[in-house]
Design an enzyme around this catalytic site. Structure first.
Site, PDB file in Angstrom:
ATOM      1  N   SER A 124       5.828   6.374  14.006  1.00 48.20           N
ATOM      2  CA  SER A 124       5.606   6.609  12.572  1.00 48.20           C
ATOM      3  C   SER A 124       6.676   7.580  12.083  1.00 48.20           C
ATOM      4  O   SER A 124       6.803   8.671  12.627  1.00 48.20           O
ATOM      5  CB  SER A 124       4.246   7.266  12.329  1.00 48.20           C
ATOM      6  OG  SER A 124       3.207   6.423  12.701  1.00 48.20           O
TER       7      SER A 124
ATOM      8  N   GLU B 150       7.845  12.830   9.677  1.00 47.68           N
ATOM      9  CA  GLU B 150       7.114  13.387  10.821  1.00 47.68           C
ATOM     10  C   GLU B 150       8.068  13.579  11.989  1.00 47.68           C
ATOM     11  O   GLU B 150       7.881  14.461  12.832  1.00 47.68           O
ATOM     12  CB  GLU B 150       5.981  12.413  11.165  1.00 47.68           C
ATOM     13  CG  GLU B 150       4.923  12.950  12.079  1.00 47.68           C
ATOM     14  CD  GLU B 150       5.191  12.563  13.501  1.00 47.68           C
ATOM     15  OE1 GLU B 150       4.996  13.412  14.381  1.00 47.68           O
ATOM     16  OE2 GLU B 150       5.622  11.432  13.745  1.00 47.68           O
TER      17      GLU B 150
ATOM     18  N   ARG C 140      -0.848  16.367  13.378  1.00 46.19           N
ATOM     19  CA  ARG C 140       0.556  16.328  13.833  1.00 46.19           C
ATOM     20  C   ARG C 140       1.187  17.733  13.749  1.00 46.19           C
ATOM     21  O   ARG C 140       2.332  17.893  13.320  1.00 46.19           O
ATOM     22  CB  ARG C 140       1.380  15.351  12.976  1.00 46.19           C
ATOM     23  CG  ARG C 140       0.998  13.890  13.115  1.00 46.19           C
ATOM     24  CD  ARG C 140       1.310  13.361  14.513  1.00 46.19           C
ATOM     25  NE  ARG C 140       1.127  11.920  14.602  1.00 46.19           N
ATOM     26  CZ  ARG C 140      -0.041  11.326  14.850  1.00 46.19           C
ATOM     27  NH1 ARG C 140      -1.122  12.055  15.030  1.00 46.19           N
ATOM     28  NH2 ARG C 140      -0.112  10.011  14.942  1.00 46.19           N
TER      29      ARG C 140
HETATM   30  N1  EPU Z   1      -0.847  -0.270   6.306  1.00 46.96           N
HETATM   31  C1  EPU Z   1      -0.317  -1.149   5.404  1.00 46.96           C
HETATM   32  N2  EPU Z   1       0.978  -1.556   5.585  1.00 46.96           N
HETATM   33  C2  EPU Z   1       1.733  -1.111   6.612  1.00 46.96           C
HETATM   34  C3  EPU Z   1       1.189  -0.203   7.515  1.00 46.96           C
HETATM   35  C4  EPU Z   1      -0.117   0.213   7.347  1.00 46.96           C
HETATM   36  O1  EPU Z   1      -0.955  -1.572   4.462  1.00 46.96           O
HETATM   37  O2  EPU Z   1       2.890  -1.547   6.692  1.00 46.96           O
HETATM   38  C5  EPU Z   1      -2.245   0.131   6.161  1.00 46.96           C
HETATM   39  C6  EPU Z   1      -3.124  -0.532   7.239  1.00 46.96           C
HETATM   40  O3  EPU Z   1      -3.545  -1.793   6.862  1.00 46.96           O
HETATM   41  C7  EPU Z   1      -4.244   0.448   7.369  1.00 46.96           C
HETATM   42  C8  EPU Z   1      -3.603   1.787   7.082  1.00 46.96           C
HETATM   43  O4  EPU Z   1      -2.393   1.513   6.393  1.00 46.96           O
HETATM   44  O5  EPU Z   1      -5.236   0.214   6.406  1.00 46.96           O
HETATM   45  C9  EPU Z   1      -3.333   2.601   8.330  1.00 46.96           C
HETATM   46  O6  EPU Z   1      -2.447   1.865   9.194  1.00 46.96           O
HETATM   47  P1  EPU Z   1      -2.486   1.994  10.778  1.00 46.96           P
HETATM   48  O7  EPU Z   1      -3.875   1.887  11.279  1.00 46.96           O
HETATM   49  O8  EPU Z   1      -1.465   1.039  11.335  1.00 46.96           O
HETATM   50  O9  EPU Z   1      -2.069   3.477  11.090  1.00 46.96           O
HETATM   51  P2  EPU Z   1      -1.046   4.501  10.383  1.00 46.96           P
HETATM   52  O10 EPU Z   1      -1.835   5.400   9.496  1.00 46.96           O
HETATM   53  O11 EPU Z   1       0.080   3.749   9.779  1.00 46.96           O
HETATM   54  C10 EPU Z   1      -1.389   6.346  12.205  1.00 46.96           C
HETATM   55  C11 EPU Z   1      -0.534   7.186  13.096  1.00 46.96           C
HETATM   56  C12 EPU Z   1      -0.034   6.365  14.275  1.00 46.96           C
HETATM   57  C13 EPU Z   1      -1.239   5.844  15.049  1.00 46.96           C
HETATM   58  C14 EPU Z   1      -2.086   5.003  14.093  1.00 46.96           C
HETATM   59  C15 EPU Z   1      -3.372   4.502  14.728  1.00 46.96           C
HETATM   60  C16 EPU Z   1       0.502   8.878  11.688  1.00 46.96           C
HETATM   61  C17 EPU Z   1       1.766   9.375  11.055  1.00 46.96           C
HETATM   62  N3  EPU Z   1       0.582   7.723  12.352  1.00 46.96           N
HETATM   63  O12 EPU Z   1      -0.547   5.329  11.653  1.00 46.96           O
HETATM   64  O13 EPU Z   1       0.723   7.240  15.119  1.00 46.96           O
HETATM   65  O14 EPU Z   1      -0.834   5.055  16.145  1.00 46.96           O
HETATM   66  O15 EPU Z   1      -2.457   5.800  12.946  1.00 46.96           O
HETATM   67  O16 EPU Z   1      -4.313   5.515  14.819  1.00 46.96           O
HETATM   68  O17 EPU Z   1      -0.522   9.542  11.579  1.00 46.96           O
HETATM   69  C18 EPU Z   1       2.949   8.044  15.491  1.00 46.96           C
HETATM   70  O18 EPU Z   1       2.546   9.150  15.144  1.00 46.96           O
HETATM   71  O19 EPU Z   1       4.144   7.843  15.829  1.00 46.96           O
HETATM   72  C19 EPU Z   1       2.019   6.907  15.469  1.00 46.96           C
HETATM   73  C20 EPU Z   1       2.420   5.659  15.749  1.00 46.96           C
END
Ligand code: EPU
Length: 336
Positions: A222, A318, A154
């Site tokens: 995010s 972010e 990012r």
């Molecule tokens: N998780 C939880 N609770 C929640 C949310 C997530 O336990 O409320 C856990 C999930 O179960 C999973 C882990 O956290 O084990 C990661 O969650 P997720 O795959 O939903 O992705 P994220 O890390 O929350 C990142 C990016 C997203 C992108 C997704 C998918 C960042 C800041 N965010 O989110 O990007 O779509 O991965 O690759 O890196 C954005 O930047 O706006 C964005 C949506």
């Protein structure tokens, strides 16, 4: 004359700006005043205007996509104002895959390199051949190759050395003819038939199940970055929080899931005025309306404080936050 910013940023706070300008062709940039304060904007899906802005908001709205076939790849040259998801869909319809993991990311093509958009195991940087920009001080058009963009998680040069100095005008993407699917993300491993269209549809279904549509329920994706911590810190955390999702980030660090940290701190559904920690994805803040910038700041600090006191990790937002005259960074006091 004051201009409403509510429909110009997807978090949709009811702020206004002093002046609003839309750039429809590159010649306009040479005569446009960049007297501070000014704020460059695409579709406003990663920017929140906390209060009334005393400067000029300059929205990049240039259009145009050119496709050039080369021996091993396609070179796609895209004007900054094009919509990102529309580009992904149109290329797929023309049998030019590669970007499907990045489907449905809101915003413009010109904004994409700034934060090096990424999702489901793929980051934009993988495909960037070069980025053209307008140098505000010299009034010249320049080009950076991939390495010169200094892409990170990012992150890019446009958030650092070129911040407020450059207007991204064209992004050149190289998409290999030989499709290399990235299926590392769980739901993509379940696909019966691995085709670009199937990956595209699965990414869309996954996003729709967790992430609120910014055009129907205001949000900015995010809100916080997934923190990058040392392997030593991770090991210590895992002794208490064995389920903490973590991903290797280089040899000495791990990235941990901020959404998990926030959810486990008991904050899913937590509300201040109309701002809520999203019930399906705790990393997203949604705005049900009747909210002000001060409510959002209180929410950010509350989340940072709760997470810090539980895990000793300070979350960094972010999303780009703009106060009355410039970008600002919110960090809660770490002690209670
Ligand atoms: N998780 C939880 N609770 C929640 C949310 C997530 O336990 O409320 C856990 C999930 O179960 C999973 C882990 O956290 O084990 C990661 O969650 P997720 O795959 O939903 O992705 P994220 O890390 O929350 C990142 C990016 C997203 C992108 C997704 C998918 C960042 C800041 N965010 O989110 O990007 O779509 O991965 O690759 O890196 C954005 O930047 O706006 C964005 C949506």
């Amino acid at each position: 004359m004051a201009h409403s910013l509510q429909t110009l940023h997807t978090f949709a706070l009811t702020s206004q700006c002093q002046q609003f300008v839309k750039i429809n062709n590159l010649e306009q940039l040479k005569t446009q005043s960049f007297k501070p304060p000014f704020c460059l904007l695409g579709e406003g899906s990663n920017t929140v205007f906390l209060n009334d802005y005393t400067g000029t908001v300059i929205k990049m709205a240039t259009q145009g996509v050119q496709i050039k076939e080369r021996a091993n790849d396609y070179l796609i040259s895209v004007a900054a104002g094009e919509n990102w998801h529309q580009l992904v869909s149109e290329l797929l319809a023309k049998n030019i895959p590669g970007l499907e993991n990045l489907a449905l990311i809101p915003g413009t093509v010109g904004a994409a390199p700034v934060q090096n958009i990424g999702a489901y195991g793929v980051e934009l940087a993988k495909f960037v051949e070069s980025v053209e920009y307008f140098d505000i001080a010299n009034k010249t058009f320049n080009t950076l190759n991939n390495a010169q963009c200094e892409f990170g998680y990012r992150d890019s040069i446009f958030k650092h050395a070129l911040k407020n100095k450059a207007v991204i005008t064209t992004v050149h993407l190289a998409l290999p003819k030989e499709w290399q699917p990235v299926l590392s993300y769980g739901p993509l491993q379940q696909l019966a038939a691995v085709t670009p269209q199937a990956v595209f549809e699965q990414v869309i279904a996954t996003r729709n199940s967790k992430l609120p549509n910014p055009y129907t329920l205001p949000n900015a994706g995010s809100f916080f970055k997934n923190p990058i911590i040392t392997n030593q810190c991770l090991a210590a955390l895992l002794t208490t929080f064995a389920d903490l999702p973590h991903y290797k980030h280089g040899a000495k660090h791990h990235k941990v899931a901020a959404g998990w940290l926030i959810e486990q701190a008991g904050l899913k559904g937590y509300r201040i005025a109309g701002i809520e920690v999203h019930k399906q994805q705790a990393l997203v803040l949604v705005n049900y309306g009747q909210s002000q910038g001060s409510d959002l700041i209180a929410m950010i600090k509350h989340i940072q404080h709760s997470v810090f006191s539980r895990y000793n990790i300070m979350l960094e937002h972010e999303v780009r936050l703009i106060n009355n005259s410039s970008e600002c960074h919110i960090t809660a006091e770490p002690t209670p």
